[in-house]
Scaffold this active site. Structure first.
Site, mmCIF file in Angstrom:
data_model
loop_
_atom_site.group_PDB
_atom_site.id
_atom_site.type_symbol
_atom_site.label_atom_id
_atom_site.label_comp_id
_atom_site.label_asym_id
_atom_site.label_seq_id
_atom_site.Cartn_x
_atom_site.Cartn_y
_atom_site.Cartn_z
ATOM 1 N N ASP A 1 0.863 -1.185 0.000
ATOM 2 C CA ASP A 1 0.000 0.000 0.000
ATOM 3 C C ASP A 1 0.897 1.231 0.000
ATOM 4 O O ASP A 1 2.131 1.107 -0.103
ATOM 5 C CB ASP A 1 -0.968 -0.013 1.203
ATOM 6 C CG ASP A 1 -2.305 0.654 0.848
ATOM 7 O OD1 ASP A 1 -2.283 1.839 0.478
ATOM 8 O OD2 ASP A 1 -3.343 -0.014 0.920
ATOM 9 N N PHE B 1 -13.395 -4.509 10.734
ATOM 10 C CA PHE B 1 -13.032 -4.625 12.145
ATOM 11 C C PHE B 1 -12.102 -3.492 12.601
ATOM 12 O O PHE B 1 -11.625 -3.509 13.731
ATOM 13 C CB PHE B 1 -12.404 -5.996 12.415
ATOM 14 C CG PHE B 1 -13.391 -7.139 12.410
ATOM 15 C CD1 PHE B 1 -14.730 -6.938 12.086
ATOM 16 C CD2 PHE B 1 -12.997 -8.422 12.744
ATOM 17 C CE1 PHE B 1 -15.647 -7.983 12.083
ATOM 18 C CE2 PHE B 1 -13.897 -9.478 12.756
ATOM 19 C CZ PHE B 1 -15.218 -9.264 12.418
ATOM 20 N N GLU C 1 -10.041 2.542 -4.962
ATOM 21 C CA GLU C 1 -9.623 3.909 -4.641
ATOM 22 C C GLU C 1 -8.433 4.388 -5.494
ATOM 23 O O GLU C 1 -7.424 4.817 -4.956
ATOM 24 C CB GLU C 1 -9.275 3.992 -3.146
ATOM 25 C CG GLU C 1 -10.454 3.660 -2.260
ATOM 26 C CD GLU C 1 -10.138 3.705 -0.771
ATOM 27 O OE1 GLU C 1 -10.993 4.168 -0.007
ATOM 28 O OE2 GLU C 1 -9.029 3.277 -0.373
ATOM 29 N N HIS D 1 -3.034 3.135 -4.588
ATOM 30 C CA HIS D 1 -2.374 2.732 -3.336
ATOM 31 C C HIS D 1 -0.970 2.197 -3.625
ATOM 32 O O HIS D 1 -0.554 1.158 -3.077
ATOM 33 C CB HIS D 1 -3.212 1.676 -2.610
ATOM 34 C CG HIS D 1 -4.451 2.244 -1.959
ATOM 35 N ND1 HIS D 1 -4.405 3.130 -0.915
ATOM 36 C CD2 HIS D 1 -5.767 2.047 -2.220
ATOM 37 C CE1 HIS D 1 -5.644 3.460 -0.546
ATOM 38 N NE2 HIS D 1 -6.486 2.823 -1.334
HETATM 39 C C1 ACM Z 1 -11.023 -0.580 0.941
HETATM 40 O O1 ACM Z 1 -11.473 -0.508 2.098
HETATM 41 N N1 ACM Z 1 -10.466 0.480 0.372
HETATM 42 C C2 ACM Z 1 -11.078 -1.804 0.184
#
Ligand code: ACM
Length: 530
Positions: free
Chosen positions: A187, A413, A321, A258
């Protein structure tokens, strides 16, 4: 106040004691449990394990069973009993089993090694429940999962977790009959998997120069170098370990968004103008992979190494995203779109994902991605993880693509689980244990055929604010225990029934050194005290 607290604890412990006499503390609860036979099986006898199964995948399960039986048999009674184990292909579900406990004999049958493993998990929970008297009441269990994919995701990019912790998670997941651990390996804030052809991915991308303190940029920065990564040897060992417990590890390599950590290591991967760095704050960043031949070759090389480590039939390629601003500004991207007749940047993302899919398919694997991969057209064989609610999953199922449901309101979570102001910082949202338990994975509005494409569910622990293993355990437990029952049990017996089984089970979590949340007791305490 102190007296009230003692009273509350007393009532809770009475409830718990009362309950363990009535209920079989099996988590997740089996699909069928009958107590028509009379009698009890005495653990304190000389138990012969009888199995003619030659499948080597069954051997470790039988070994674990043997060790546990020896542990329960404290004083020796010479009375002989039997624990018979068979393969039985009349059990149609590949993960199914039957367990018959009678006064002088236990019979466990599984479709294959997995069913035997799950039957033993159930038996061990019963042996633990009745370990004081050593007498397990006669019972017949016929069991198989509601859903074939029962997953948990751990984000190891935002914060890094040692491999031993990941193995510990695998242990508990197996006890809960969960079968897929998804590792979010890359990420913006860190690249966590060694790639031999591109060493800078971990040398540079594996570390950031600081981490935001608190939730907002004004709160400051630690200014401390933070990071880490898994070697390929560690990951191969993890894969082998998890396989002995019938858990598949799904690796995720995020693209095209990301991607800051990879880009910081190899800036030629992007078209973006500004400074390259491994990010120190959370969120979404505009600097994303550019759809150049250099990028595709790089990603194919990376995926070659990833697929050599992870035998998973599905490889997660992220897809969520991905801001399109850099592509809009890029002369290269605009020319590429013109040449290929790609109508907009969403379609360009679809082009990106479809190229990667083609490559992964050519190696005999399938891709899975977050539901944004629907935008601009779904790749032909892609599976979808529906996280922004259920709509993406419904749409993909209608297009007859496999779906894993992981809607944010029920499966994240990283959300708060209590209103206790002492709870540590969390992402936002509110997801108490009862809401997790009451989640229904089958969305409304799908016809019978379309519904068959809902293959499973997954809970996700994003770790922006989960800085260490104890906090990770706190966020995961006991919510993941409730989640496992949602995934496994076709007709859940209800939250109250679940709590009755969970309370005694917490001591097993404690024995496994799991730092679980006591949110459940906060609520009981509040009810009792007010
Ligand atoms: C996500 O929560 N961006 C998959």
């Amino acid at each position: 106040m102190k007296i009230k607290c003692i009273l509350a604890c007393l009532i809770i412990s009475l409830l718990v004691q009362n309950v363990s006499a009535q209920v079989f503390n099996i988590l997740p609860y089996p699909n069928k449990l009958e107590t028509t036979t009379k009698g009890q099986f005495d653990l304190n006898t000389t138990i012969e394990i009888a199995s003619a199964i030659t499948d080597p995948m069954v051997t470790p399960t039988i070994q674990v069973l043997k060790e546990n039986l020896n542990q329960y048999r404290k004083t020796s009674s010479n009375r002989k009993t039997k624990f018979e184990i068979y393969l039985d292909n009349s059990i149609t579900n590949k993960e199914g089993y039957t367990l018959s406990i009678a006064s002088n004999k236990i019979i466990l049958k599984g479709n294959n090694a997995i069913g035997i493993f799950y039957g033993v998990q159930t038996f061990l929970q019963l042996a633990e429940q009745f370990k004081k008297t050593k007498l397990i009441p006669a019972v017949f269990i016929e069991d198989a999962p509601a859903l074939s994919y029962r997953g948990l995701m751990l984000d190891v990019s935002r914060h890094f977790f040692p491999i031993d912790f990941v193995k510990k998670l695998v242990d508990i997941m197996a006890m809960q009959k969960m079968n897929n651990l998804h590792m979010h390996l890359t990420d913006d804030q860190g690249w966590r998997i060694e790639i031999k052809k591109y060493p800078k991915l971990t040398e540079v991308g594996g570390y950031r120069n600081g981490t935001i303190i608190g939730k907002f940029p004004g709160d400051g920065n630690t200014n401390q170098r933070y990071g880490g990564f898994y070697t390929q040897a560690e990951l191969k060992d993890l894969v082998r370990y998890a396989a002995t417990k019938f858990i598949n590890i799904v690796p995720e390599i995020e693209m095209p968004g990301h991607a800051s950590a990879a880009i910081a290591a190899y800036p030629a991967l992007s078209t973006f103008e500004s400074e390259k760095k491994v990010q120190e704050t959370w969120g979404v960043f505009e600097d994303v992979f550019s759809p150049t031949e250099y990028t595709f070759n790089f990603l194919q090389d990376v995926l070659d190494e990833v697929m050599a480590i992870f035998p998973s039939p599905v490889i997660h390629i992220g897809g969520d995203e991905c801001p399109k601003e850099a592509w809009k500004r890029s002369a290269f991207c605009q020319l590429l779109m013109k040449e290929k007749g790609i109508k907009d940047e969403h379609a360009l993302q679809s082009y990106f994902i479809q190229r990667i899919e083609k490559y992964i398919n050519s190696k005999g694997r399938q891709i899975i991605g977050w539901d944004e991969i629907l935008e601009g057209g779904l790749a032909p064989n892609a599976k979808v993880m529906s996280w922004r609610g259920e709509a993406g999953g419904i749409e993909a199922a209608k297009q007859h693509h496999d779906v894993i449901m992981t809607p944010i309101d029920y499966c994240y979570f990283n959300f708060y689980q209590s209103t206790n102001p002492k709870d540590s910082i969390a992402w936002g949202g509110f997801l108490p244990l009862s809401k997790v338990y009451n989640y229904n994975p089958m969305p409304k509005g799908l016809n019978e055929l379309d519904a068959t494409y809902i293959k499973g569910i997954q809970a996700n622990l994003w770790t922006e604010y989960v800085t260490n293993v104890k906090l990770a355990e706190y966020m995961l437990f006991p919510r993941s225990i409730a989640f496992a029952e949602v995934a496994w049990t076709k007709q859940k017996p209800g939250f109250d029934h679940f709590v009755k089984r969970l309370v005694p089970y917490l001591s097993q979590l404690k024995a496994n050194d799991i730092h679980y949340s006591t949110q459940l007791f906060d609520i009981w305490m509040a009810l009792i005290l007010h």
